[in-house]
Design a protein around this motif. Structure first.
Motif, PDB file in Angstrom:
ATOM      1  N   MET A 221      30.770  32.116  34.560  1.00  0.00           N
ATOM      2  CA  MET A 221      32.183  31.827  34.310  1.00  0.00           C
ATOM      3  C   MET A 221      32.937  33.078  33.925  1.00  0.00           C
ATOM      4  O   MET A 221      34.063  33.320  34.363  1.00  0.00           O
ATOM      5  N   PHE A 223      32.417  36.007  34.815  1.00  0.00           N
ATOM      6  CA  PHE A 223      32.706  36.801  36.009  1.00  0.00           C
ATOM      7  C   PHE A 223      34.015  36.331  36.643  1.00  0.00           C
ATOM      8  O   PHE A 223      34.865  37.157  37.019  1.00  0.00           O
ATOM      9  N   CYS A 224      34.191  35.010  36.703  1.00  0.00           N
ATOM     10  CA  CYS A 224      35.442  34.465  37.252  1.00  0.00           C
ATOM     11  C   CYS A 224      36.623  34.874  36.379  1.00  0.00           C
ATOM     12  O   CYS A 224      37.707  35.191  36.892  1.00  0.00           O
ATOM     13  N   TRP A 225      36.431  34.872  35.067  1.00  0.00           N
ATOM     14  CA  TRP A 225      37.522  35.254  34.178  1.00  0.00           C
ATOM     15  C   TRP A 225      37.865  36.732  34.332  1.00  0.00           C
ATOM     16  O   TRP A 225      39.017  37.118  34.255  1.00  0.00           O
ATOM     17  N   TYR A 227      37.660  38.264  37.098  1.00  0.00           N
ATOM     18  CA  TYR A 227      38.457  38.359  38.312  1.00  0.00           C
ATOM     19  C   TYR A 227      39.885  37.918  38.030  1.00  0.00           C
ATOM     20  O   TYR A 227      40.840  38.546  38.506  1.00  0.00           O
ATOM     21  N   ALA A 228      40.023  36.830  37.213  1.00  0.00           N
ATOM     22  CA  ALA A 228      41.363  36.385  36.835  1.00  0.00           C
ATOM     23  C   ALA A 228      42.091  37.512  36.091  1.00  0.00           C
ATOM     24  O   ALA A 228      43.280  37.768  36.332  1.00  0.00           O
ATOM     25  N   LEU A 231      43.242  40.099  38.524  1.00  0.00           N
ATOM     26  CA  LEU A 231      44.437  39.665  39.231  1.00  0.00           C
ATOM     27  C   LEU A 231      45.666  39.767  38.331  1.00  0.00           C
ATOM     28  O   LEU A 231      46.767  40.100  38.793  1.00  0.00           O
TER      29      LEU A 231
END
Lengths: 264, 264, 264, 264
Positions: A221, A223-225, A227-228, A231
């Motif tokens: 998770m 890792f996704c954060w 990326y967020a 962005l």
């Protein structure tokens, strides 16, 4: 020794990629706005000078990385085979030397591409793509499960960047690809910091529990954060560029480049 | 028997790919320079003659390889099933025969493509791509770990070439793809020599230790250095071509082809 | 029972694909020659009628396949759940029914595409590609090693065809893709016959030894030879078409279609 | 508790994707018919308003999903680490929160793309593609075999949609890609319902037998039937749109949009 080398190494590598991502997150939106303002204009000398400069910085960092890997006290000092132990010296340093070498090459290609000795267009993107593919294919994974998981996630970020650079060989100056590559560099940079904190915290201590399954889920998770977050940085920098241009009018867009192409 | 057959086989195969890589590392830069000098010109008879000649050489080497595999003393002499042992004869020779056959086919397609009987453009690249995909998919791996590792790295080099040739079906005469294909052939050629030295050294002896993990890491790096070497060869030949053309002026570019298209 | 059902099934499926491959190996070279002869011409009614007819034949074969799978004596007769055994009926028949259904769909899309009710171009290629992907993804593999190996090779042939059809969605009427798709259909057809002979020979007997390693190597090569054979058939048919056209002159090319578009 | 949460969650997610699929199965055929009727027309304000509205609905659903996941009674209430148990809170809720967050982002990008502050074209498709790739890569699989099988099939549906959206970055307004994406959303939606019924039936009870091999084969086929059903829905809606347009004449096509662009 409160700050182990591997944290420092991971953080320095991360900083390199993050700085490139930050720089591109300013440069590409500006380039896009300039292109929209006067669609008919050719890529000017200014842009070419910026790419020349980028290549030089990349090559410099890569060369510095090679020298550090080789000549730190524990490094191999350009020695590959140790005659006293009749075995290879510690190959980890050589491994990073090899990876940095291809980034050095990519920097040199960038520089030469924008010198009077013009190379075919796209060779700079291909060489960046090759460097990233070599980073992703030949990364040395530890056998520890959490280590492997963290580096698999890193590999996804690098692979996304490599693929994007490869597509740019054929679709040059495609703004979506440039933005995607930028986000992948920001992600790779911040994730290298995360890896450092997880595996060898700078305040010492043993790192996270390699066997706790919930750590795996959490880091996925995380890792996704990251990326967020990448962005968010990208959006903030784009908005700032747009605001800056809006303040100064479309004529203002090439401003940061004016000093470069004064002789035009 | 100081020089086992498998070293010889590996070295001969490597030489074939390396010679093609060397030849292309001269030909494609010259073609690019010629194209830049007079952008409006059509692909002339000269280039078509060169491709005809290339195809003929490829077909000749492949045919020679088939004959050697079949008719060396230990070869199967075109026999597939051995009635006395009630089993297949040694299939390794047949395996290489099959792979060479598709290179023979690729050579024949090259020749026919540039004969008066014109085939659809791109069929020559497709047939090269098919030959390389068959080489990569149907390679016989030994079970030994180091052997497997070396051939996986080889597969990457072949796969890169196959993919590049496949893309050239759709993006013909794309200079970046041609350069990338050239580098993959140089890499494959030199890596086949490396495989020969590691698994069956020509001075006899048992080959490298298949169980030492540091050999794996070293050979992975070594593969990257071979690629760096391939790029160095490519750069040197490109620079030499450019210097040669610079000496003789743009008119001099087609010089090596002039003898071919005197009738134009 | 000297000829087990599974041989018959494999052979019938193989025949279907082989016939389509044979038909295309005549049709596409003729189409290419016609296109070269008068490059400016639009795709005529004749070609559209041929594709209409192809779709109808495909749909008919698929429908026949569905009916046979369901209503052979051992078939499920449209019954999915057997109340007396409280379990699913033999799902193999349902499996093939499902696969054939997507070929039926592809045939219907072909027919409707070339009816007055025009569908978007490329939908026919997409539906063929979907049918092939479903065939490759949802094939039921036996656990026996040789069976698995044979079906993996088959999957490569189907996958090549599916990929080629998918690319044709975007690059319609690309002669190289059409030729490649044709060769993959010929390969798939002849390999289905080979699978039948290996796993359940029509003269009875137990099939090949599933544990002999040399059988694996032999069949891998055999697959390459089947492809060589497919290319030979394709070449022969192309040459025959060219000779036929050469005899009759370029005006003769549309000859086999004349009867179709007499009203033009 | 006759209706366990996981059924409800799966069904709600499925409904979201199915509604989007249904909406697109009306919108894209209408758009295609309008485009065919007057090929020269630019994408009007009407279409842009529809995409704005779509983005807003997507963002709203995603935000609602995030709030529900966090604030259901068993949810983490924005708490990540539980101090009393010295461990992470239940990360499943955070997992879905993360996935929904990227759909929220995709909705926001859609909205901003069609605001006066124009973003580069294709960013909306890229952000949808990223959301789908994150859904497919970071899905949490249970270890139970049937659960894993069902989610692998789901992953195929999501991946097809992600790939299609990625291609649309480069081939915008390609009707075949839009139709394919629509079918993948319908499939994903109905398959999420199927997963709910299989793993946690709403009438209570233990779900299907995780060890019965015939359940695997049946569900694989079932997935294909769901796709056939998705195609049937798509065809019916397209046919209804065409009939509706046929009734009202080509002028009637923009009818459902007229209310949107009254100020044009």
């Amino acid at each position: 020794d409160p700050m182990p080398t591997s944290f420092l190494g991971s953080a320095l590598r991360g900083t390199f990629f993050f700085i490139f991502g930050l720089w591109w997150s300013v440069r590409y939106p500006l380039k896009y706005l300039r292109w929209k303002a006067n669609a008919e204009s050719q890529p000017s000398h200014g842009i070419q000078r910026v790419e020349f400069f980028e290549g030089a910085v990349k090559a410099f960092f890569a060369l510095a990385g090679i020298l550090v890997e080789q000549f730190v006290p524990a490094g191999p000092h350009l020695q590959l085979y140790s005659p006293e132990t009749h075995s290879w010296t510690d190959l980890t340093h050589w491994h990073y030397t090899t990876i940095y070498f291809f980034f050095l090459l990519s920097g040199i290609v960038d520089v030469v591409s924008h010198s009077p000795l013009k190379l075919p267009l796209g060779l700079d993107r291909l060489s960046l793509s090759v460097a990233l593919f070599i980073e992703v294919c030949f990364h040395d994974y530890s056998d520890a499960a959490l280590d492997y998981h963290l580096h698999s996630l890193l590999a996804m970020a690098i692979f996304a960047g490599a693929l994007s650079a490869l597509l740019e060989v054929f679709l040059r100056d495609h703004v979506i690809l440039e933005i995607f590559r930028t986000s992948s560099f920001l992600l790779q940079g911040s994730w290298l910091w995360q890896i450092g904190f997880v595996l060898s915290p700078p305040w010492g201590g043993p790192g996270w529990d390699q066997t706790d399954r919930s750590n795996f889920t959490f880091l996925t998770m995380c890792f996704c954060w990251h990326y967020a977050g990448a962005l968010a940085v990208l959006t903030a920098n784009s908005a700032a560029s747009r605001w800056y241009v809006g303040e100064r009018g479309p004529r203002g867009v090439p401003a940061p480049c004016t000093s470069w192409d004064g002789q035009e």
